[in-house]
Design a protein around this motif. Structure first.
Motif, mmCIF file in Angstrom:
data_model
loop_
_atom_site.group_PDB
_atom_site.id
_atom_site.type_symbol
_atom_site.label_atom_id
_atom_site.label_comp_id
_atom_site.label_asym_id
_atom_site.label_seq_id
_atom_site.Cartn_x
_atom_site.Cartn_y
_atom_site.Cartn_z
ATOM 1 N N ASP A 96 31.213 28.524 -19.356
ATOM 2 C CA ASP A 96 32.015 29.477 -18.604
ATOM 3 C C ASP A 96 33.483 29.074 -18.532
ATOM 4 O O ASP A 96 34.381 29.916 -18.636
ATOM 5 C CB ASP A 96 31.441 29.622 -17.185
ATOM 6 N N LYS A 237 22.742 29.464 -7.187
ATOM 7 C CA LYS A 237 22.648 30.735 -7.894
ATOM 8 C C LYS A 237 21.762 30.594 -9.129
ATOM 9 O O LYS A 237 22.000 29.729 -9.978
ATOM 10 C CB LYS A 237 24.040 31.216 -8.297
ATOM 11 N N PHE A 239 20.676 32.371 -12.451
ATOM 12 C CA PHE A 239 21.205 33.422 -13.311
ATOM 13 C C PHE A 239 20.161 33.899 -14.326
ATOM 14 O O PHE A 239 19.963 33.297 -15.376
ATOM 15 C CB PHE A 239 22.452 32.922 -14.049
ATOM 16 N N GLY A 240 19.481 34.990 -13.994
ATOM 17 C CA GLY A 240 18.622 35.686 -14.944
ATOM 18 C C GLY A 240 17.351 34.975 -15.349
ATOM 19 O O GLY A 240 16.995 33.914 -14.832
ATOM 20 N N TYR A 303 19.124 34.961 -6.386
ATOM 21 C CA TYR A 303 18.823 35.339 -7.766
ATOM 22 C C TYR A 303 19.787 36.420 -8.234
ATOM 23 O O TYR A 303 19.970 37.444 -7.581
ATOM 24 C CB TYR A 303 17.385 35.842 -7.889
ATOM 25 N N ILE A 304 20.412 36.175 -9.385
ATOM 26 C CA ILE A 304 21.337 37.118 -10.004
ATOM 27 C C ILE A 304 20.721 37.575 -11.319
ATOM 28 O O ILE A 304 20.367 36.754 -12.175
ATOM 29 C CB ILE A 304 22.709 36.460 -10.244
ATOM 30 N N GLU A 305 20.571 38.864 -11.478
ATOM 31 C CA GLU A 305 19.825 39.414 -12.615
ATOM 32 C C GLU A 305 20.445 39.061 -13.962
ATOM 33 O O GLU A 305 19.743 38.776 -14.932
ATOM 34 C CB GLU A 305 19.726 40.933 -12.475
ATOM 35 N N GLU A 306 21.768 39.055 -14.046
ATOM 36 C CA GLU A 306 22.453 38.834 -15.325
ATOM 37 C C GLU A 306 22.475 37.354 -15.679
ATOM 38 O O GLU A 306 22.924 36.522 -14.902
ATOM 39 C CB GLU A 306 23.877 39.370 -15.261
ATOM 40 N N ASN A 307 22.005 37.046 -16.887
ATOM 41 C CA ASN A 307 22.016 35.646 -17.337
ATOM 42 C C ASN A 307 23.397 35.254 -17.842
ATOM 43 O O ASN A 307 24.245 36.110 -18.126
ATOM 44 C CB ASN A 307 20.996 35.427 -18.449
ATOM 45 N N ARG A 308 23.628 33.950 -17.941
ATOM 46 C CA ARG A 308 24.887 33.458 -18.478
ATOM 47 C C ARG A 308 24.958 33.728 -19.985
ATOM 48 O O ARG A 308 23.942 33.654 -20.686
ATOM 49 C CB ARG A 308 25.032 31.958 -18.212
ATOM 50 N N ASP A 311 23.151 31.563 -22.856
ATOM 51 C CA ASP A 311 22.210 30.670 -22.193
ATOM 52 C C ASP A 311 20.854 30.714 -22.889
ATOM 53 O O ASP A 311 20.420 31.764 -23.379
ATOM 54 C CB ASP A 311 22.057 31.091 -20.726
#
Length: 363
Positions: A96, A237, A239-240, A303-308, A311
């Motif tokens: 990132d 967090k 991520f996905g 939980y955040i639906e969008e992955n890095r 990743d």
């Protein structure tokens, strides 16, 4: 006394390598300019580790305030010291962060590496050159492997990958992130100096490299940052990928042991996938569970639906090539022991070094 040059000496792997070799009678020159604090802010500062090394290793360690992007400075220092081996661990290590600082990322990871390689070729071409690469050179290609969803993790559905991903896996035509691309450039250049100039070089494509001396931050340092959030009761967090994404984790001590094995019996232009293997793999949910067992605290997460970007859903290193070339080497520290050490270090319940704990020393 043999001389070792280590870049990124105040980081996780660099400091472990410095300690390992200094305690085995080498004179270690540690190059570090604390760029981690520049990349990640005060939480990434590694001056504490630099101070720890100087106090612990005494006359067998010399800190060198030098940036690997300083071509003239690097060439002059390598010529002056003519080290018997070079271990290159310095890097800008975050997916990132790389997108926000593309020039700094490439200049550090790619240009800094060729500065060191050319300095070595001119001054000590016979000295083994070990480069800490990354499994991110494979980009998101591992996500093309068929997977099966289990209750707490993803796993490979294809039996070809039952032991993990081997070194012949493609690095081409996939999304890497700018960090992954700059590390590909460095990785290929290290191989080329081995093949073209006949230098003893190797690239260690690391999975999750970890241990109690890691300055973990959200953008880099999976287990250390996870433990830090747990102990400080801060939100982590996810991520996905349903939180079931898998990483194999290797203790920095076992990385240092393999580097020692390579330096003792070097090969030319080699590549190794260095990680914890299947036995030291875990998903985020599984890491939560192990950490909670040791800390006694429930994990707070969002939980955040969008992955890095770039990743991996599931990445496990195949260690067969490493074990075949260096049969005296194997993983000596389990995932559970590694997490326990991180929890212990972060709660300051014990400052006992692994080197003084015979229960976990196998060699």
């Amino acid at each position: 006394m043999k001389k070792l040059l280590v870049t990124g000496s105040s980081g996780l792997i660099g400091s472990e390598v410095c300690t390992y070799f200094a305690e085995n009678g080498w004179m270690v020159y540690g190059i570090d300019s604390n760029q981690r604090a520049v990349f990640f802010g005060p939480q990434g500062d590694t001056r504490w580790n630099q101070k720890r090394l100087s106090e612990k290793l005494g006359n067998n360690f010399q800190h060198v305030e030098l940036d690997i992007r300083d071509r003239t400075g690097i060439i002059d220092f390598v010529k002056e010291t003519a080290p018997d081996a070079i271990v290159h661990t310095a890097a800008q290590p975050s997916h990132d962060r790389a997108a926000a600082i593309p020039f700094d990322d490439f200049d550090t990871n790619a240009v800094g590496t060729i500065n060191l390689l050319e300095a070595a070729r001119r001054a000590c071409p016979e000295s083994p050159f070990v480069h800490m690469s990354t499994n991110k050179v494979y980009g998101d290609k591992p996500n093309s492997i068929a997977l099966v969803e289990l209750p707490t993790r993803w796993d490979y559905a294809d039996p070809l990958y039952s032991n993990g991903i081997a070194e012949d896996f493609s690095i081409d035509q996939s999304k890497h992130s700018l960090f992954g691309a700059s590390k590909v450039a460095a990785d290929i250049m290290v191989q080329e100096y081995g093949r073209y100039f006949g230098m003893p070089t190797c690239c260690l494509r690391g999975g999750c490299l970890t241990g109690p001396n890691h300055a973990g931050v959200e953008l880099h340092g999976f287990l250390n940052y996870l433990v830090k959030c747990n102990l400080e009761e801060k939100e982590y967090k996810v991520f996905g990928y349903k939180g079931k994404q898998v990483r194999d984790n290797i203790h920095s001590y076992d990385v240092a042991r393999f580097i020692h094995a390579f330096i003792n019996s070097p090969r030319k232009a080699e590549v190794y996938n260095i990680g914890g293997g299947r036995n030291n793999s875990c998903s985020i949910w599984e890491a939560f569970s192990i950490t909670e067992t040791f800390s006694g605290k429930a994990m707070m997460y969002n939980y955040i639906e969008e992955n890095r970007i770039g990743d991996h859903i599931c990445y496990i290193s195949n260690l067969n090539k490493m074990k075949t070339h260096y049969p005296e080497w194997d993983i000596s520290i389990s995932l559970e022991e590694t997490i326990w050490q991180i929890v212990t270090a972060q709660t300051k319940k014990s400052n006992q070094s692994i080197y003084n704990n015979p229960e976990y020393i196998s060699q």
